[in-house]
Design a protein around this motif. Structure first.
Motif, PDB file in Angstrom:
ATOM      1  N   LYS A  11       0.797  -1.220   0.000  1.00 23.82           N
ATOM      2  CA  LYS A  11       0.000   0.000   0.000  1.00 23.82           C
ATOM      3  C   LYS A  11       0.830   1.271   0.000  1.00 23.82           C
ATOM      4  CE  LYS A  11      -4.171  -1.950   1.505  1.00 23.82           C
ATOM      5  NZ  LYS A  11      -4.579  -2.677   2.630  1.00 23.82           N
ATOM      6  N   SER A  12       2.134   1.157   0.007  1.00 27.47           N
ATOM      7  CA  SER A  12       3.006   2.328  -0.044  1.00 27.47           C
ATOM      8  C   SER A  12       4.160   2.048  -0.993  1.00 27.47           C
ATOM      9  CB  SER A  12       3.565   2.644   1.344  1.00 27.47           C
ATOM     10  OG  SER A  12       2.531   2.887   2.251  1.00 27.47           O
ATOM     11  N   TRP A  13       4.427   3.016  -1.843  1.00 28.65           N
ATOM     12  CA  TRP A  13       5.550   2.903  -2.775  1.00 28.65           C
ATOM     13  C   TRP A  13       6.547   3.994  -2.443  1.00 28.65           C
ATOM     14  CZ3 TRP A  13       2.839   2.326  -8.197  1.00 28.65           C
ATOM     15  CH2 TRP A  13       2.107   1.120  -8.210  1.00 28.65           C
ATOM     16  N   TYR A  14       7.837   3.634  -2.501  1.00 32.19           N
ATOM     17  CA  TYR A  14       8.891   4.574  -2.157  1.00 32.19           C
ATOM     18  C   TYR A  14       9.872   4.709  -3.320  1.00 32.19           C
ATOM     19  CZ  TYR A  14       6.978   3.584   2.426  1.00 32.19           C
ATOM     20  OH  TYR A  14       6.126   3.417   3.481  1.00 32.19           O
ATOM     21  N   TYR A  15      10.154   5.954  -3.678  1.00 28.63           N
ATOM     22  CA  TYR A  15      11.125   6.280  -4.724  1.00 28.63           C
ATOM     23  C   TYR A  15      12.296   6.966  -4.025  1.00 28.63           C
ATOM     24  CZ  TYR A  15       7.240   5.307  -7.848  1.00 28.63           C
ATOM     25  OH  TYR A  15       6.203   4.691  -8.505  1.00 28.63           O
ATOM     26  N   ILE A  16      13.433   6.284  -3.978  1.00 35.62           N
ATOM     27  CA  ILE A  16      14.555   6.719  -3.149  1.00 35.62           C
ATOM     28  C   ILE A  16      15.685   7.258  -4.017  1.00 35.62           C
ATOM     29  CG2 ILE A  16      16.225   5.979  -1.420  1.00 35.62           C
ATOM     30  CD1 ILE A  16      14.212   3.675  -0.798  1.00 35.62           C
ATOM     31  N   SER A  17      16.194   8.416  -3.627  1.00 37.47           N
ATOM     32  CA  SER A  17      17.293   9.065  -4.329  1.00 37.47           C
ATOM     33  C   SER A  17      18.337   9.481  -3.299  1.00 37.47           C
ATOM     34  CB  SER A  17      16.775  10.294  -5.075  1.00 37.47           C
ATOM     35  OG  SER A  17      17.837  11.042  -5.582  1.00 37.47           O
ATOM     36  N   GLN A  18      19.601   9.268  -3.625  1.00 36.38           N
ATOM     37  CA  GLN A  18      20.663   9.642  -2.706  1.00 36.38           C
ATOM     38  C   GLN A  18      21.833  10.235  -3.478  1.00 36.38           C
ATOM     39  OE1 GLN A  18      23.191   6.673  -0.553  1.00 36.38           O
ATOM     40  NE2 GLN A  18      22.047   7.428   1.215  1.00 36.38           N
TER      41      GLN A  18
END
Length: 151
Positions: free
Chosen positions: A69-76
């Motif tokens: 139910k949650s999507w995460y788009y991660i940038s570093q």
């Protein structure tokens, strides 16, 4: 000409050493993960379907483990000032898309490095709760409860 050969050799050595040191001090910047475009994230509105989010943002970096139910788009983004030193995280952003039970967007949030602690995505370790003891400490802890008579 022979008189200038030692001087030229010294100048060439100094130039080589100077360039070597300059190459070691040139900083590098690394971008990892999703290339976060906040304008595209801002276009995600409440009520959109999961398919519309996929079309706009693409495949998420990770999803919640319970119920999807949650999507995460991660940038570093990290930087290394010297070649022989480790990297320091300069910026980290996580765009989170939260869905309701019908997989419609409930809300969207963008978290920055100031919102939490920097964590390592690759280590795949889970910190254990409680007191951390060394191997020797664990062995010595068991010796004080030894009873050879079993009573």
């Amino acid at each position: 000409m022979r008189r200038y050969q030692p001087l030229l050799a010294r100048l060439a050595t100094a130039a080589f050493l100077g360039l070597s040191v300059a190459a070691c001090t040139m900083g590098e910047e690394f971008q990892r993960g999703y290339q976060l475009d906040e304008n595209v994230v801002a276009q995600i509105k409440k009520g959109q379907s999961a398919d519309q989010v996929l079309a706009s943002l693409g495949t998420p970096s990770t999803v919640s483990t319970v119920g999807n139910k949650s999507w995460y788009y991660i940038s570093q983004r990290s930087r290394r000032t010297f070649q022989f030193l480790g990297e320091q995280v300069v910026d980290q952003r996580v765009a989170a898309v939260y869905f309701d039970n019908g997989l419609r967007v409930e809300r969207v949030a963008v978290y920055g490095i100031q919102d939490g602690k920097v964590f390592d995505f690759i280590s795949r370790t889970t910190p254990s709760g409680g007191q951390e003891t060394s191997f020797l400490g664990q062995i010595l802890r068991g010796t004080n409860s030894f009873n050879p008579f079993g009573t």
